[in-house]
Design a protein around this motif. Structure first.
Motif, PDB file in Angstrom:
ATOM      1  N   PHE A 184       0.845  -1.204   0.000  1.00 20.90           N
ATOM      2  CA  PHE A 184       0.000   0.000   0.000  1.00 20.90           C
ATOM      3  C   PHE A 184       0.875   1.246   0.000  1.00 20.90           C
ATOM      4  O   PHE A 184       2.090   1.172   0.212  1.00 20.90           O
ATOM      5  CB  PHE A 184      -0.945   0.008   1.215  1.00 20.90           C
ATOM      6  CG  PHE A 184      -0.265  -0.321   2.512  1.00 20.90           C
ATOM      7  CD1 PHE A 184       0.407   0.654   3.231  1.00 20.90           C
ATOM      8  CD2 PHE A 184      -0.272  -1.626   3.002  1.00 20.90           C
ATOM      9  CE1 PHE A 184       1.054   0.346   4.413  1.00 20.90           C
ATOM     10  CE2 PHE A 184       0.379  -1.943   4.189  1.00 20.90           C
ATOM     11  CZ  PHE A 184       1.040  -0.950   4.896  1.00 20.90           C
ATOM     12  N   ASN A 185       0.216   2.375  -0.221  1.00 18.66           N
ATOM     13  CA  ASN A 185       0.895   3.667  -0.191  1.00 18.66           C
ATOM     14  C   ASN A 185       1.075   4.073   1.276  1.00 18.66           C
ATOM     15  O   ASN A 185       0.089   4.241   1.991  1.00 18.66           O
ATOM     16  CB  ASN A 185       0.024   4.687  -0.937  1.00 18.66           C
ATOM     17  CG  ASN A 185       0.654   6.060  -1.023  1.00 18.66           C
ATOM     18  OD1 ASN A 185       1.357   6.492  -0.119  1.00 18.66           O
ATOM     19  ND2 ASN A 185       0.381   6.765  -2.100  1.00 18.66           N
ATOM     20  N   PRO A 186       2.315   4.247   1.742  1.00 19.19           N
ATOM     21  CA  PRO A 186       2.522   4.543   3.169  1.00 19.19           C
ATOM     22  C   PRO A 186       1.923   5.881   3.599  1.00 19.19           C
ATOM     23  O   PRO A 186       1.544   6.048   4.756  1.00 19.19           O
ATOM     24  CB  PRO A 186       4.044   4.558   3.314  1.00 19.19           C
ATOM     25  CG  PRO A 186       4.566   4.804   1.947  1.00 19.19           C
ATOM     26  CD  PRO A 186       3.587   4.200   1.006  1.00 19.19           C
ATOM     27  N   ASP A 187       1.824   6.823   2.657  1.00 18.66           N
ATOM     28  CA  ASP A 187       1.277   8.141   3.023  1.00 18.66           C
ATOM     29  C   ASP A 187      -0.171   8.027   3.483  1.00 18.66           C
ATOM     30  O   ASP A 187      -0.604   8.724   4.397  1.00 18.66           O
ATOM     31  CB  ASP A 187       1.374   9.115   1.841  1.00 18.66           C
ATOM     32  CG  ASP A 187       2.819   9.425   1.480  1.00 18.66           C
ATOM     33  OD1 ASP A 187       3.708   9.124   2.311  1.00 18.66           O
ATOM     34  OD2 ASP A 187       3.066   9.944   0.383  1.00 18.66           O
ATOM     35  N   TYR A 188      -0.924   7.131   2.827  1.00 16.11           N
ATOM     36  CA  TYR A 188      -2.320   6.944   3.221  1.00 16.11           C
ATOM     37  C   TYR A 188      -2.405   6.381   4.636  1.00 16.11           C
ATOM     38  O   TYR A 188      -3.250   6.786   5.429  1.00 16.11           O
ATOM     39  CB  TYR A 188      -3.042   5.995   2.253  1.00 16.11           C
ATOM     40  CG  TYR A 188      -3.174   6.502   0.834  1.00 16.11           C
ATOM     41  CD1 TYR A 188      -3.039   7.848   0.531  1.00 16.11           C
ATOM     42  CD2 TYR A 188      -3.430   5.628  -0.218  1.00 16.11           C
ATOM     43  CE1 TYR A 188      -3.156   8.315  -0.768  1.00 16.11           C
ATOM     44  CE2 TYR A 188      -3.558   6.081  -1.525  1.00 16.11           C
ATOM     45  CZ  TYR A 188      -3.417   7.423  -1.796  1.00 16.11           C
ATOM     46  OH  TYR A 188      -3.542   7.874  -3.083  1.00 16.11           O
ATOM     47  N   LEU A 189      -1.525   5.432   4.931  1.00 21.20           N
ATOM     48  CA  LEU A 189      -1.554   4.823   6.263  1.00 21.20           C
ATOM     49  C   LEU A 189      -1.116   5.835   7.324  1.00 21.20           C
ATOM     50  O   LEU A 189      -1.692   5.898   8.410  1.00 21.20           O
ATOM     51  CB  LEU A 189      -0.671   3.570   6.303  1.00 21.20           C
ATOM     52  CG  LEU A 189      -0.694   2.781   7.620  1.00 21.20           C
ATOM     53  CD1 LEU A 189      -2.109   2.390   8.022  1.00 21.20           C
ATOM     54  CD2 LEU A 189       0.174   1.534   7.526  1.00 21.20           C
ATOM     55  N   LYS A 190      -0.122   6.653   6.996  1.00 21.59           N
ATOM     56  CA  LYS A 190       0.339   7.671   7.960  1.00 21.59           C
ATOM     57  C   LYS A 190      -0.783   8.661   8.273  1.00 21.59           C
ATOM     58  O   LYS A 190      -1.028   8.986   9.435  1.00 21.59           O
ATOM     59  CB  LYS A 190       1.571   8.411   7.411  1.00 21.59           C
ATOM     60  CG  LYS A 190       2.837   7.573   7.474  1.00 21.59           C
ATOM     61  CD  LYS A 190       4.078   8.382   7.163  1.00 21.59           C
ATOM     62  CE  LYS A 190       4.242   8.627   5.687  1.00 21.59           C
ATOM     63  NZ  LYS A 190       5.542   9.250   5.362  1.00 21.59           N
ATOM     64  N   ASP A 191      -1.468   9.132   7.218  1.00 23.21           N
ATOM     65  CA  ASP A 191      -2.588  10.065   7.429  1.00 23.21           C
ATOM     66  C   ASP A 191      -3.656   9.430   8.318  1.00 23.21           C
ATOM     67  O   ASP A 191      -4.198  10.073   9.218  1.00 23.21           O
ATOM     68  CB  ASP A 191      -3.228  10.454   6.087  1.00 23.21           C
ATOM     69  CG  ASP A 191      -2.359  11.408   5.279  1.00 23.21           C
ATOM     70  OD1 ASP A 191      -1.463  12.038   5.870  1.00 23.21           O
ATOM     71  OD2 ASP A 191      -2.583  11.517   4.053  1.00 23.21           O
ATOM     72  N   ALA A 192      -3.950   8.162   8.034  1.00 26.59           N
ATOM     73  CA  ALA A 192      -4.984   7.459   8.807  1.00 26.59           C
ATOM     74  C   ALA A 192      -4.565   7.339  10.266  1.00 26.59           C
ATOM     75  O   ALA A 192      -5.349   7.620  11.181  1.00 26.59           O
ATOM     76  CB  ALA A 192      -5.234   6.082   8.203  1.00 26.59           C
ATOM     77  N   LEU A 193      -3.326   6.946  10.497  1.00 29.21           N
ATOM     78  CA  LEU A 193      -2.856   6.748  11.878  1.00 29.21           C
ATOM     79  C   LEU A 193      -2.831   8.056  12.663  1.00 29.21           C
ATOM     80  O   LEU A 193      -3.187   8.095  13.839  1.00 29.21           O
ATOM     81  CB  LEU A 193      -1.467   6.102  11.877  1.00 29.21           C
ATOM     82  CG  LEU A 193      -1.440   4.632  11.432  1.00 29.21           C
ATOM     83  CD1 LEU A 193      -0.013   4.172  11.169  1.00 29.21           C
ATOM     84  CD2 LEU A 193      -2.109   3.733  12.466  1.00 29.21           C
ATOM     85  N   ARG A 194      -2.423   9.132  11.991  1.00 28.05           N
ATOM     86  CA  ARG A 194      -2.392  10.430  12.684  1.00 28.05           C
ATOM     87  C   ARG A 194      -3.796  10.846  13.116  1.00 28.05           C
ATOM     88  O   ARG A 194      -3.970  11.508  14.131  1.00 28.05           O
ATOM     89  CB  ARG A 194      -1.792  11.504  11.775  1.00 28.05           C
ATOM     90  CG  ARG A 194      -0.289  11.387  11.631  1.00 28.05           C
ATOM     91  CD  ARG A 194       0.308  12.603  10.923  1.00 28.05           C
ATOM     92  NE  ARG A 194       1.656  12.299  10.482  1.00 28.05           N
ATOM     93  CZ  ARG A 194       2.013  12.111   9.213  1.00 28.05           C
ATOM     94  NH1 ARG A 194       1.118  12.214   8.252  1.00 28.05           N
ATOM     95  NH2 ARG A 194       3.262  11.825   8.905  1.00 28.05           N
TER      96      ARG A 194
END
Lengths: 340, 378
Positions: free
Chosen positions: B328-338
């Motif tokens: 997956f795209n890590p940026d999407y996961l980072k946004d979600a986690l934040r």
């Protein structure tokens, strides 16, 4: 390399025989719109809302397109990705466009995502076949030609379109329409709407209607000017020239167009004297068949030495104007006086 | 029109309104700031095609030190006007409209005359009736916006997806956003007599949240056919609504899963940030998660052919279900986690390598979900 006609593509899409990468070549907007519509119809509106995207490669990075293409569908069977204006497939220099890395696309088409349909619309006169990416596309993609129709097919199509709408067109009117539009089917369909309105009662489109209602391009108007000069009709030539000046058309532009038209007349004359057919000449010069047909008819009545002298003179005139050796309007006027 | 006012109080208000003014506009007067002075106070207005904002400075509030000599209105070029006020030498300034909309600004030893525009030509703000008001605690409203706005689309080719969908019924409010690669949905217990289904542009909500000060306790929302009005303190914030039908997000969220991980949001965020250091250098910004359920082990991989590779075993609280490899795209996961805030226990649920996966807080799992679409694993 798979090449499909538009009708074959549409049948395949209807049956669900889908490929992963398509390259649509040619500039005929009517066909391109039809192809786009056919692709979109493989998805339901709900699925399309989430899984269809359209990228303009003059403004968006190829990386964004590839990221879209490698993504799994969002609650649907597939993603549909359109990529328009892939300027990097041509040899043309383009200003103000995003710098692209074609290797990204190269690697993708060698191993495309099974659930993605990537459609590349290359609406250009020709692609640069020396480029690695173009070679790979020609090898791996399904190619569909949305280019111009050849003469007889185009004539049949126009007649058929009109017949279906309950109209007829005179052969001379059809020829004039095709000449005025350079055989561009998209332009023809636009002009036919106007002509059908005009012939609403008679249902018959004649040459006069086409002559009155279908506008000529600047090139055609300059061609008329050149014809009058070659036919020594000085008054008519001066009248046309004055119309150009009233329209604020720069003599430098007129000179440039005449140079290209004289060059074409000479080329067509030389090649036809060698026994080449119009279609062969059009292919070897990479030109629209209608331009060649028109030039061939014109060239028959002219002698080559006169054309060549005139060509040398107009190239010299171009140099005189651009090096400031006199007033450009006056210099062009003197050129008309000399030949007409 | 003539008044004097405390400079810093005035700047506090104009800096908010300035957010609604664009430096370039097809309607030239909208590059200006409208000042409207009545006996009760000064109203400052800014607007662009998407949002409009008014801020009211009441006469009765002694802190403002607003003294009115004569009422009236004027539109002043906002960029120059703001800079002038910020740079004035005194603690107070005086503003007077002279002939032909020329405006005199005085403070201490400094005096400016700038050309204004007739306020009559300034577009009217939309009428939004305050009958159907919804009132939110500010912290909750900000949280809802911050958790959903991350997933709005930036692609103008799909206009409805550039907004957050607010679905309000007598059962509560559901806010949802998606860009067709990820989805965020948050539910809260704020009910309404009437049902509403509106799409508020993501950009408007971002500006709104920036405008709401820390001292604001609650914010009210009024809805009309194509506008929404937010009211707090002495500020009115208008936004246009997006036309169209928003996709039904409820049907997009999977109920069942084959693999589940539980972990602390801050720990996973730190791991993903490390893995994405290299993936950002790569041709495709992708990281891979490998789950070995039997070994209770989850490993994150990132690589860039030009730079190198990264591998990190994740600190999971629980792993159950089937083995899985998913990219997956890590940026999407980072946004979600934040969006979950720090140190929240999260459950991540997977169906398969090519189906979207979800993240939910363990404690509030029915009210908040983030969903991410994977990419093909090479």
């Amino acid at each position: 390399m798979t090449c499909l006609k538009i009708i074959e593509l549409k049948n395949n899409l209807k049956k669900g025989n889908l490929d992963n990468v398509y390259l649509i070549t040619g500039k005929e907007q009517v066909f391109i719109k039809d192809i786009q519509k056919s692709f979109k119809e493989i998805m339901s509106p709900e699925e399309r809302e989430m899984n269809f995207s359209n990228f303009d490669l003059e403004e968006v990075s190829l990386a964004d397109v590839i990221n879209e293409a490698i993504s799994a569908p969002f609650f649907g069977e597939r993603r549909l990705v359109f990529a328009e204006h892939p300027f990097f497939l041509t040899g043309e220099r383009t200003k103000n466009t995003v710098e692209q890395n074609p290797d990204l696309l190269l690697r993708y088409i060698q191993n495309p995502t099974p659930s993605t349909i990537l459609v590349i619309f290359a609406s250009y006169d020709k692609l640069d076949s020396r480029k690695k990416i173009v070679k790979e596309l020609k090898k791996s993609a399904t190619i569909v030609d949305a280019g111009q129709m050849e003469g007889p097919i185009l004539n049949r199509t126009i007649n058929s379109d009109l017949k279906n709408a309950g109209y007829q067109i005179e052969p001379a009117a059809l020829e004039l329409l095709v000449n005025k539009t350079k055989g561009n089917y998209s332009l023809i369909t636009n002009q036919l709407e106007k002509l059908k309105m005009y012939a609403l009662n008679s249902k018959q489109i004649d040459q006069a209607a086409v002559s009155e209602l279908v506008p000529q391009s600047l090139e055609d108007n300059v061609f008329d000017l050149m014809t009058e000069i070659l036919n020594k009709n000085v008054y008519k030539a001066e009248e046309l020239y004055n119309q150009f000046l009233l329209q604020k058309i720069d003599p430098i532009l007129l000179v440039a167009i005449i140079i290209s038209q004289l060059r074409l007349l000479i080329q067509v004359k030389v090649l036809s004297e060698r026994g080449l057919s119009e279609s062969t000449i059009a292919k070897s010069l990479r030109l629209n068949p209608y331009r060649v047909k028109y030039a061939h008819r014109q060239a028959k009545t002219l002698n080559r030495p006169r054309l060549q002298v005139m060509y040398d003179d107009i190239v010299n005139l171009d140099y005189q104007i651009k090096s400031g050796q006199g007033d450009k309007e006056l210099l062009f006027d003197l050129f008309i006086a000399k030949y007409a | 029109m003539k008044f004097s006012i405390d400079r810093s109080k005035f700047i506090n208000q104009t800096s908010n309104v300035q957010r609604a003014i664009s430096t370039k506009s097809s309607i030239p007067i909208l590059t200006g700031m409208k000042l409207d002075l009545s006996e009760s106070g000064l109203t400052i207005t800014g607007s662009n095609s998407d949002i409009s904002m008014t801020s009211f400075i009441p006469t009765e509030d002694a802190d403002n030190d607003l003294k009115i000599e004569s009422t009236g209105s004027i539109v002043l070029p906002s960029r120059f006007f703001n800079e002038i006020i910020k740079k004035l030498p005194g603690d107070k300034f005086e503003l007077e409209v002279l002939n032909n909309n020329q405006t005199l600004i005085k403070s201490g030893v400094s005096e400016f005359t700038i050309n204004g525009l007739d306020a009559v030509n300034y577009p009217h703000l939309p009428d939004v009736e305050a009958d159907n008001q919804l009132v939110f605690p500010t912290d909750l409203f900000k949280e809802v916006v911050n958790q959903t706005v991350v997933a709005v689309s930036t692609q103008e080719s799909r206009p409805v997806l550039t907004g957050v969908n607010f679905l309000i019924t007598n059962e509560g409010l559901t806010a949802a956003a998606t860009d067709s690669h990820r989805l965020s949905q948050r539910r809260i217990n704020i009910t309404s007599e009437e049902d509403y289904n509106l799409i508020i542009p993501g950009k408007s909500l971002t500006e709104l949240v920036r405008t709401i000060g820390d001292s604001v306790k609650e914010i009210s929302m009024s809805i009309s056919e194509n506008q929404v009005l937010f009211n707090f303190d002495n500020i009115m914030f208008y936004s246009r609504l997006l036309d169209g039908r928003y996709p039904e997000t409820d049907r997009l969220i999977p109920d069942d899963s084959n693999t589940r991980l539980t972990f602390d949001s801050s720990n996973l965020l730190a791991s993903v940030e490390r893995a994405s250091l290299l993936s950002h250098e790569s041709r495709n910004n992708v990281i891979k998660l490998e789950i070995k359920a039997v070994d209770k082990k989850a490993t994150l991989y990132g690589n860039s052919p030009e730079v190198g590779t990264v591998e990190e075993v994740l600190d999971c609280e629980n792993i159950e279900g089937d083995d899985l490899e998913i990219s997956f795209n890590p940026d999407y996961l980072k946004d979600a986690l934040r969006s979950f805030g720090s140190n929240t226990t999260i459950e991540m649920s997977f169906t398969s390598a090519l189906h979207p996966f979800t993240l939910r807080p363990v404690e509030n799992r029915d009210n908040f979900v983030q969903l991410i679409t994977p990419v093909r694993t090479f």
